[in-house]
Design an enzyme around this catalytic site. Sequence first.
Site, PDB file in Angstrom:
ATOM      1  N   LYS A  59       0.806  -1.146  -0.054  1.00 49.32           N
ATOM      2  CA  LYS A  59       0.093  -0.054   0.052  1.00 49.32           C
ATOM      3  C   LYS A  59       0.777   1.228   0.163  1.00 49.32           C
ATOM      4  O   LYS A  59       0.568   2.252  -0.753  1.00 49.32           O
ATOM      5  CB  LYS A  59      -1.080  -0.042   1.285  1.00 49.32           C
ATOM      6  CG  LYS A  59      -1.909  -1.076   1.153  1.00 49.32           C
ATOM      7  CD  LYS A  59      -2.834  -1.209   2.566  1.00 49.32           C
ATOM      8  CE  LYS A  59      -3.867  -2.310   2.496  1.00 49.32           C
ATOM      9  NZ  LYS A  59      -4.535  -2.293   3.851  1.00 49.32           N
ATOM     10  N   GLN A 103      -5.129  -1.319   9.682  1.00 53.85           N
ATOM     11  CA  GLN A 103      -5.038  -2.755   8.945  1.00 53.85           C
ATOM     12  C   GLN A 103      -5.390  -3.821  10.099  1.00 53.85           C
ATOM     13  O   GLN A 103      -5.140  -3.769  10.923  1.00 53.85           O
ATOM     14  CB  GLN A 103      -3.349  -3.006   8.852  1.00 53.85           C
ATOM     15  CG  GLN A 103      -3.180  -4.286   8.257  1.00 53.85           C
ATOM     16  CD  GLN A 103      -3.680  -4.400   6.683  1.00 53.85           C
ATOM     17  OE1 GLN A 103      -3.820  -3.320   5.908  1.00 53.85           O
ATOM     18  NE2 GLN A 103      -4.049  -5.528   6.322  1.00 53.85           N
ATOM     19  N   ASP A 126     -11.425   2.796   4.346  1.00 56.94           N
ATOM     20  CA  ASP A 126     -11.797   1.376   4.028  1.00 56.94           C
ATOM     21  C   ASP A 126     -13.316   1.194   4.285  1.00 56.94           C
ATOM     22  O   ASP A 126     -13.921   0.020   3.733  1.00 56.94           O
ATOM     23  CB  ASP A 126     -11.302   0.685   5.303  1.00 56.94           C
ATOM     24  CG  ASP A 126     -10.103  -0.018   5.143  1.00 56.94           C
ATOM     25  OD1 ASP A 126      -9.918  -0.749   3.881  1.00 56.94           O
ATOM     26  OD2 ASP A 126      -9.271  -0.542   6.013  1.00 56.94           O
TER      27      ASP A 126
END
Length: 315
Positions: A59, A103, A126
Amino acid sequence: MLTVSGTKPRVLDGVAIAAAIKAEVGLQVAALKESGHTPGLAVVLVGENAASQLYVRSKVKTCAELGIYSEMYTPAADVTTEELLELVNSLNQRDEIDGILIQLPLPKHVDTELLLEAVLPEKDVDGFHPINAGRLLSGAPSEKVLAPCTPAGIMEMLQRSDIPVAGQRAVVIGRSNIVGKPIAAMLINASATVTVCHSRTNNLAEITKDADILVAAIGRAGFVTPEMVRPGATLVDVGINRVTDPAEFERFFANSESRRESFAKRGSTVVGDIDPAAFALSGAYTPVPGGVGALTIAMLMSNTVKAAKMRRSGN
């Protein structure tokens, strides 16, 4: 590989589609920079999970490639929920940070739900915050919704591959908040008729055999067998399951010499939630690897730019 009708099923190339999306995002980043703002993403990685570390590095690398500013925070595995909340609150207040990604999975002692809800909805790249989930479910315009990256990638893949969705019968196997529920909502918003199934669904095969579009996101290797697939259906395989047992390898890849060589060298390979033997029945399918998984990071970059635009426009 030929279908039962003698035609070759289409392979939906997630790598190529992801590259196209990232190229478009790069142009948007350049335009934002010209207007005086560089999109910024903060990634929080707790502990030393090897798979998560690899994913986060990918990422951060992609951010650099596209010109997105990024920061990575790596609290120790014993960090408390309160300490993480302080970190998230500090990132919420920073204007140069447009997106915050935590995460997953987090350590068991951390209150994951509380932490995800602490992220400002407008920075929730997200798409996990209840407000963003509600906007998605209510059918708000896509340009005003930060949707979960994997389902958003699936919809991009279907659209860019000219797979009809409106009026089609779609079946989703899996009901997670990360994939199953949001992809069901997106398919409904695109005018498909959607059925959501899971591990406790009765007569599952009877339902899946009616699907024009079958999305498998249940986390079980080869769960969807050829007997569960309607000939000509589009098969979307979200699963990534590591296979290390030689007997299981033979079950899925007995006729694949390339896979056999890789398995012998590495001692493992990956298979999705759909038995590869089912792909021959399909009209189109997403391979594993190289299908849906390739799109997730591309859509994270897209969401980061979208968040930057929304914050600057006041939407």
